[in-house]
Design a protein around this motif. Structure first.
Motif, short mmCIF file in Angstrom:
data_model
loop_
_atom_site.label_atom_id
_atom_site.label_comp_id
_atom_site.label_asym_id
_atom_site.label_seq_id
_atom_site.Cartn_x
_atom_site.Cartn_y
_atom_site.Cartn_z
N UNK A 315 1.12 -0.90 0.00
CA UNK A 315 0.45 -0.05 -0.42
C UNK A 315 0.99 1.29 0.42
N UNK A 316 2.85 1.26 -0.12
CA UNK A 316 2.66 2.32 0.25
C UNK A 316 2.85 2.74 0.83
N UNK A 317 2.65 2.53 2.60
CA UNK A 317 2.39 2.84 3.61
C UNK A 317 3.88 2.88 3.93
N UNK A 318 4.35 2.84 4.43
CA UNK A 318 6.73 1.86 4.18
C UNK A 318 6.84 1.70 2.84
N UNK A 319 8.44 2.58 2.95
CA UNK A 319 8.54 1.99 1.77
C UNK A 319 10.07 1.31 2.35
N UNK A 320 10.60 0.72 1.38
CA UNK A 320 12.01 -0.22 2.04
C UNK A 320 12.60 0.63 2.82
N UNK A 321 13.53 2.01 1.80
CA UNK A 321 14.23 2.84 2.54
C UNK A 321 13.56 3.54 3.93
N UNK A 322 12.61 4.32 4.14
CA UNK A 322 11.56 4.16 5.30
C UNK A 322 11.66 3.70 6.52
N UNK A 323 11.77 2.64 5.73
CA UNK A 323 11.89 1.15 7.09
C UNK A 323 13.63 0.71 7.08
N UNK A 324 14.02 0.96 6.20
CA UNK A 324 15.82 0.56 6.89
C UNK A 324 16.72 2.19 7.31
N UNK A 325 16.05 3.05 6.93
CA UNK A 325 16.77 4.08 7.62
C UNK A 325 16.09 5.09 7.75
N UNK A 326 16.20 5.51 8.93
CA UNK A 326 14.83 5.73 9.29
C UNK A 326 15.85 8.16 10.50
N UNK A 327 14.62 8.94 9.99
CA UNK A 327 15.75 10.06 9.62
C UNK A 327 15.74 10.30 10.96
N UNK A 328 17.13 11.18 11.25
CA UNK A 328 17.40 11.58 12.22
C UNK A 328 17.20 12.58 12.77
N UNK A 329 17.67 13.82 14.26
CA UNK A 329 16.67 15.75 14.45
C UNK A 329 17.98 15.06 14.25
N UNK A 330 17.75 16.73 13.10
CA UNK A 330 19.38 17.54 12.98
C UNK A 330 20.16 17.84 14.52
N UNK A 331 19.05 18.30 15.83
CA UNK A 331 19.08 18.06 16.97
C UNK A 331 20.24 17.47 17.63
N UNK A 332 19.84 16.23 16.66
CA UNK A 332 20.24 14.85 18.08
C UNK A 332 21.71 15.00 19.06
N UNK A 333 21.69 15.81 18.65
CA UNK A 333 23.31 16.01 20.09
C UNK A 333 22.81 16.79 21.57
N UNK A 334 22.52 17.60 20.78
CA UNK A 334 20.80 18.02 21.89
C UNK A 334 20.42 17.04 23.17
N UNK A 335 19.68 16.46 22.25
CA UNK A 335 18.32 15.15 23.19
C UNK A 335 19.56 14.54 23.59
N UNK A 336 20.94 14.00 23.06
CA UNK A 336 21.49 12.91 23.47
C UNK A 336 22.10 13.50 24.94
N UNK A 337 22.89 14.46 24.60
CA UNK A 337 23.48 15.32 25.76
C UNK A 337 21.98 15.86 27.40
N UNK A 338 20.88 15.99 26.99
CA UNK A 338 20.00 16.06 27.97
C UNK A 338 19.59 14.43 28.27
N UNK A 339 19.85 13.50 27.55
CA UNK A 339 19.98 12.12 28.37
C UNK A 339 20.61 11.50 29.51
N UNK A 340 21.68 11.78 28.47
CA UNK A 340 23.14 11.66 29.53
C UNK A 340 23.07 12.76 30.53
N UNK A 341 22.38 13.66 31.04
CA UNK A 341 22.24 14.51 32.73
C UNK A 341 20.86 14.23 33.29
N UNK A 342 20.04 14.10 32.55
CA UNK A 342 18.99 13.13 33.25
C UNK A 342 19.79 11.64 33.93
#
Lengths: 396, 307
Positions: A315-342
């Motif tokens: 049904x093209x709900x999912x394409x092999x590309x979207x299933x295999x390569x998940x988009x990363x947040x452009x500010x992922x470093x920030x989010x990781x830092x929040x995880x480390x702090x908490x």
């Protein structure tokens, strides 16, 4: 019934009384008859309780109405019923409030759900509610030997369990539990709140056993579907679902219980996905929750899910590309830092609004003070006026 | 109206037709979407279960990003997911309740110059339709009323409970909005017991059978009451009710064939949009009972089975 109505009609109606129609669900399993609804007219002040209404109908019209009650003050938990499709205490629900919530001007009263009916509004609490309470070993199991005198514990740790201790065992949450509706073996909200009462108690010595028992049980803490029905139902603010979430948190984070229900793994799959990508990577939820892509259980589940996966791809709900390569947040470093702090904290930072009241709103406070000042000024003015009148009268 | 728009994870993952249809319907309602591309997952209640502070901080970050857009002229923050509404609302309740706690959480955001200030307005598209746009305004834009279409509303737990946190009261009866929107679009509301029950999704990987049975009971009830389709503002419900429907049918031993629409899709249909453009072809149970694919006339009685 008609004679009473006639007598009533001839008498002058005392002031403040209002007529209400109660629609009661009647059922006597011993009669062999199916359940049915019967209507009763009652007359009471609107601020009186639905329970008062039921008792008036019982006293004046039909003594055979089955209802359980005792304290009439929302303390004993005997009169749990469903009023206009919502569970609660009949003694704690005003007639006018109930009328406002009714769809057709009649107050519908039914027995609690998820439990067998003994008669009319009386359900078999022993068969369900009390059996489930017993399931969680609802008593303290302290370390032996006992201290010579009392246990000394930090004050905060006891404050923490007061919310689950506020339960009056009325069964309102059990009545509406959506997991239990489908899976009657589910331990359920009231019993799990009780379990937290002991897991949160520093005097108890069996936290690990209690938690692993409830985490491994297929009908235990991981069978709660997080629907908030019990939070909405509870007349005492126990918030059973919040207590279940705390049991899960302590089971996975403090006791590292890797349960067979995927509970801990599912939690970590979501937590880690957001840490890595900033969003949920749904394609990884099944393998990660079932123990990683190489785990036999994951392979089995993936094979079972093949028709769903194929259809989603077709049904093209999912394409092999979207299933295999998940988009990363452009500010992922920030989010990781929040995880480390908490996650680097030694003690969890939590705010329980049952214990900590919200800050006073300065705007509301100012409005309240203005209102009080205005009322005082008004009173003073009135007093002055009265004094003036008295003086005039005295003068006359 | 300009909104700081948080689409959520699933609407860009396994239900891309939701994000897609929202983007297409918005201009017809004069809603300008400013997408919060840098915001993060709300945690769906699970991160809060893992660590309250972590969930509150992640959502405070999203709120702070939304507030930056609001400073630039957006009217409010909008989401299109019941679960986002509920999970974000839970965190916001704590953040708004205590200045001390808020300051502690904000410490994690300062390195990037972000700060959450109390009092963000964050509304699901459903609430925006009724409270911001208004039903009269919505009615004016209807080009193809959903005449004869019998729709079962399916809210999702997170957007109806707990009522006090969600601001559901006499003034804002938000637990009746789906029914009001269906009627405004010309459709008929199907009264069935499942409208505010759980779809079962949260335990689909922990207690699969219970989860499938929950979905099955709601879908079956809607079918028994004569619904042509369901409509939901929650993509997670959509996953269990639509994507898993073949498994649900198998589990309960009943062929359900119940199409489930996303809310913006239903609005789009009534505003005259093409079903394919709204991504209806991407559903596992194709809404052929809703749409006669040959003429695109809404409300024609169902063609044959879809899946």
């Amino acid at each position: 019934m008609s004679t009473i109505e006639n007598t009533d009609a001839t008498e002058a109606k005392p002031e403040g009384l209002q007529e209400f129609t109660l629609r009661l669900r009647r059922y006597d399993p011993e009669s062999g008859q199916a359940p049915y609804f019967e209507e009763f007219q009652i007359e009471l002040e609107p601020h009186r309780s639905v329970l008062d209404g039921i008792l008036q109908a019982k006293a004046k019209e039909d003594g055979s109405i089955g209802v359980r009650c005792s304290c009439r003050a929302a303390i004993c938990g005997s009169c749990g019923t469903r009023i206009n499709d919502k569970p609660g205490l009949a003694c704690h629900t005003h007639l006018d409030e109930a009328l406002k919530r009714s769809k057709d001007g009649k107050i519908t009263i039914e027995p609690l759900g998820n439990m067998p009916v003994i008669k009319d509004l009386i359900v078999d609490m022993d068969a369900v509610h009390w059996k489930k309470q017993a399931r969680v070993t609802p008593w303290l199991l302290p370390k032996e030997p006992l201290p010579e005198r009392e246990h000394i514990v930090p004050r905060e740790s006891m404050v923490d369990v007061t919310q689950s201790m506020a339960c009056i065992q009325c069964g309102a949450c059990v009545s509406d539990c959506l997991s239990m509706e489908i899976d009657p073996l589910f331990v359920g909200p009231a019993a799990l709140a009780k379990a937290y009462r002991f897991v949160g108690d520093p005097r108890d010595s069996r936290h690990a056993e209690r938690l692993s028992n409830l985490a491994e049980d297929p009908h235990g803490i991981y069978a709660c579907t997080h629907c908030f029905k019990c939070i909405e139902a509870c007349p005492k603010g126990v918030a059973p679902m919040s207590q279940i979430m705390r049991l899960r948190r302590i089971a996975s984070q403090d006791h590292h219980i890797n349960d067979r229900n995927n509970g801990e793994r599912h939690e970590m799959a979501i937590v880690n996905s957001v840490k890595k990508y900033g969003t949920l990577n749904e394609a990884k939820m099944v393998p990660d929750s079932y123990g990683g892509p190489l785990a036999p259980a994951a392979a089995k589940e993936l094979v079972a899910s093949l028709p769903v996966i194929t259809k989603a791809l077709l049904r093209r709900k999912v394409t092999p590309k979207t299933a295999l390569f998940h988009h990363k947040n452009p500010d992922q470093a920030q989010i990781k830092r929040i995880y480390q702090e908490v996650q680097g904290r030694e003690q969890r930072l939590e705010l329980n609004l049952y214990i900590t009241q919200p800050d006073e709103d300065p705007a509301e406070l100012a409005a309240h003070e203005a209102h009080v000042a205005e009322a005082a000024a008004h009173d003073a003015a009135e007093q002055a006026e009265r004094a003036a009148t008295n003086q005039t009268e005295a003068g006359a | 109206m300009k909104v700081a728009y948080w689409p959520g994870c699933v609407s860009r993952g396994f239900t891309p037709e939701l994000h897609g249809s929202m983007a297409k319907v918005a201009p017809l309602l004069d809603i300008e979407l400013v997408e919060l591309n840098r915001a993060n997952c709300c945690g769906a209640g699970v991160i809060a279960e893992h660590s309250q502070e972590l969930a509150d901080t992640l959502n405070a970050r999203t709120f702070a990003l939304a507030q930056k857009e609001i400073e630039q002229g957006a009217d409010l923050m909008m989401n299109i997911c019941s679960t986002c509404q509920g999970a974000q609302g839970e965190c916001q309740e704590r953040l708004d309740a205590s200045a001390e706690y808020r300051a502690e959480v904000n410490k994690h955001l300062t390195p990037e110059g972000l700060e959450y200030a109390k009092g963000l307005v964050n509304k699901n598209f459903l609430w925006v339709l009724v409270e911001e746009l208004g039903l009269d305004e919505l009615a004016k834009r209807v080009k193809r009323p959903l005449t004869d279409l019998k729709v079962g509303p399916f809210y999702g737990c997170y957007i109806v409970r707990p009522t006090d946190r969600l601001g559901i009261d006499d003034e804002n009866p938000r637990d009746t909005y789906l029914e009001q929107v269906i009627e405004t679009l010309g459709g008929t509301v199907v009264d069935y017991s499942g409208a505010q029950k759980c779809c079962g999704f949260p335990i689909s990987l922990m207690q699969k059978e219970t989860s499938m049975r929950m979905a099955g009971q709601n879908l079956g009830e809607a079918k028994d009451q004569g619904a042509d389709c369901l409509v939901t503002p929650c993509p997670l419900c959509h996953l269990n009710l639509d994507m898993q429907q073949p498994v649900v049918s198998k589990t309960i031993g009943r062929d359900l064939q119940m199409p489930v629409l996303h809310l913006p899709q239903m609005v789009g249909l009534a505003l005259g949009m093409d079903p394919k453009e709204l991504g209806l072809g991407k559903h596992v149970v194709k809404p052929t009972s809703v749409i006669d694919w040959t003429t695109s006339v809404v409300g024609s009685v169902g063609a044959l089975s879809a899946a």
